[in-house]
Design a protein around this motif. Structure first.
Motif, PDB file in Angstrom:
ATOM      1  N   GLU A 195       0.816  -1.217   0.000  1.00 37.61           N
ATOM      2  CA  GLU A 195       0.000   0.000   0.000  1.00 37.61           C
ATOM      3  C   GLU A 195       0.849   1.266   0.000  1.00 37.61           C
ATOM      4  O   GLU A 195       0.390   2.330  -0.425  1.00 37.61           O
ATOM      5  N   GLN A 239       4.073  -4.478  -6.269  1.00 38.36           N
ATOM      6  CA  GLN A 239       2.764  -4.687  -6.892  1.00 38.36           C
ATOM      7  C   GLN A 239       2.272  -6.128  -6.829  1.00 38.36           C
ATOM      8  O   GLN A 239       1.071  -6.357  -6.686  1.00 38.36           O
ATOM      9  N   ASP A 251      -2.471  -5.245  -5.419  1.00 36.32           N
ATOM     10  CA  ASP A 251      -3.228  -3.989  -5.506  1.00 36.32           C
ATOM     11  C   ASP A 251      -4.689  -4.240  -5.851  1.00 36.32           C
ATOM     12  O   ASP A 251      -5.422  -3.317  -6.183  1.00 36.32           O
ATOM     13  N   SER A 252      -5.129  -5.509  -5.764  1.00 46.01           N
ATOM     14  CA  SER A 252      -6.537  -5.827  -6.029  1.00 46.01           C
ATOM     15  C   SER A 252      -7.056  -6.786  -4.966  1.00 46.01           C
ATOM     16  O   SER A 252      -6.294  -7.590  -4.410  1.00 46.01           O
TER      17      SER A 252
END
Length: 490
Positions: A110, A115, A128-129
């Motif tokens: 975060e 990633q 990131d999802s």
């Protein structure tokens, strides 16, 4: 060591390779090298620049592991510094088997450039999802479940081998040939010697120093350490017993010692736990500590050496102290004696007592193995009751006041059992004296603990009466032997 390259141009998929092998007994790191090679090939195929390689060898990622993962910590540092976009691994268990560590990485994603986690079989966990995080958590949960299943399988196998009395594995045990099934007689003699000397009252420190002086080495070719020597000759494998989770099973290898010898060593070990404190070096230097008393006030005298000062040599002394170890008022602080002449006087007196062979025969006890085993069992029973009190207090079975009262009673009971063990072990010091050897002969070659055990048989206390030696000399010392009184037990 980790290999960190300069940060690649902005927009590149900066990749950190992490590889881990749980156990590599040979130290060859072949599996880690294979993981790194596979990850490098995958990164090259995708034209991802590798900015760091972080291998951890012989380290588990399970929740039971206490060994730090040094290069994993370096990987986290590189992530915090913004050098990493992708963590590349061969499979998720190489990276995590603990959910709390994955959650830490998710938090880092975060606030840093990280990633995703990527495996070489094409599975991508985008951090990131929500979907990617959910998939990563499921992968770690599956790894944790598999680790638990593997642990149970290993334990079942170990228990089955233990019941059959088979060797546990590991390095060559001292006293046995590689494989642990055949006795190496040269080392077995050392174990038997250590057992005999320990039972007779010699300290582990004295035995250790003697073995190292003689050049006797461990199974790995190193000098002995005190704790290592005691652990070695106290192992139950030496009496032909295979242990597993507190249970004993007949072993498939031959015994070096008898069960009776082990019981007597255990009795000696337990009896030593209550002995008088040692000096800061961990080696006892005073023969009469616990025996010697001030003739002026009746208080116990303590060791109180003087270090070298103003050109004078250091000096061992016994002194009457004004306060005990708890700061309470103790003695008059007016009586001092140089240790050497007092110890020499008492030693010669003890030799004289034992010059009469009838005294030795009278004091020498018959070896009573049932008594030893009963003393050990009684100590363990009382110690177990003391330990149970802590549990009862923690679970509110006992109130604080009840716990304090019960604890005092239980500790006194344990101390009583220890003293019974100590008394018996002092007697066995004489019992194990060879028939051809006198006390005087054994005194010169035995350690301080053995000598103190002999003293316990015949000496009740040594009283130092006040007075100055004046010009009187005794055995080269300014010392008046008339000021020393020995109270005998007979």
């Amino acid at each position: 060591m980790s290999d960190i390259a300069p940060t690649s141009p902005r927009g590149a998929w900066n990749t950190a390779i992490y590889a881990r092998l749980s156990r590599d007994r040979r130290g060859l790191s072949e599996n880690v090298s294979i993981q790194v090679s596979e990850c490098r090939d995958y990164a090259d195929e995708n034209t991802w620049p590798v900015v760091g390689i972080f291998p951890d060898n012989d380290i588990s990622a399970s929740k039971y592991s206490k060994k730090p993962r040094e290069h994993y910590d370096l990987l986290l540092r590189a992530i915090r510094q913004g050098q990493v976009n992708i963590i590349l691994i061969t499979e998720m268990p190489r990276l995590y088997r603990r959910l709390e560590e994955l959650l830490e990485l998710i938090k880092l994603a975060e606030t840093t450039k990280l990633q995703r986690i990527q495996t070489t079989d094409g599975i991508s966990y985008n951090l990131d999802s929500a979907e990617g995080i959910h998939a990563a958590i499921n992968a770690v949960n599956n790894a944790m479940l598999e680790a638990a299943r593997l642990s149970k399988r290993i334990k079942r196998k170990q228990r089955a081998r233990a019941i059959e009395g088979k060797v546990h594995g590991g390095g060559r045990p001292f006293g046995y040939e590689p494989g642990g099934l055949v006795i190496r007689e040269s080392e077995a003699r050392v174990i038997r010697e250590c057992a005999r000397r320990f039972i007779a009252g010699e300290s582990i420190g004295d035995i250790t120093r003697d073995l190292n002086k003689r050049g006797v080495l461990t199974a790995t070719g190193k000098p002995w350490r005190i704790e290592n020597l005691q652990r070695t000759f106290m192992k139950k494998r030496n009496i032909g017993v295979r242990e597993y989770e507190g249970q004993e099973y007949p072993a498939e290898w031959p015994a070096i010692l008898t069960r009776e010898q082990w019981d007597r060593m255990e009795a000696q070990r337990l009896s030593k736990e209550w002995r008088w404190p040692k000096t800061q070096t961990g080696v006892r230097k005073y023969l009469l500590t616990g025996f010697i008393y001030c003739g002026r006030c009746g208080s116990r005298m303590y060791s109180g050496g003087r270090g070298p000062e103003c050109g004078r040599p250091s000096q061992r002394r016994y002194r009457c102290r004004p306060h005990d170890n708890y700061g309470n008022a103790s003695g008059c602080s007016k009586t001092f004696r140089i240790a050497e002449p007092v110890e020499l006087l008492v030693t010669q007196a003890v030799w004289h007592v034992f010059d009469d062979p009838k005294v030795a025969v009278f004091l020498s006890p018959k070896v009573d193995e049932d008594k030893v085993r009963h003393l050990v069992q009684e100590f363990e029973r009382r110690k177990g009751k003391l330990d149970q009190l802590v549990t009862d207090y923690a679970t509110d079975v006992l109130s604080r006041d009840q716990f304090i009262q019960a604890k005092g009673i239980a500790e006194a009971s344990v101390q009583e059992a220890r003293e019974a063990l100590s008394h018996y072990q002092s007697e066995t010091s004489l019992a194990h004296l060879p028939a051809t050897q006198t006390i005087r002969d054994a005194w010169e070659t035995s350690g301080l603990e053995w000598r103190r055990n002999i003293l316990r048989l015949v000496v009740d206390r040594v009283i130092v009466h006040p007075g100055q030696p004046g010009t009187q000399r005794w055995n080269g010392y300014r010392f008046d032997p008339e000021k020393i009184e020995i109270k005998w037990k007979f």
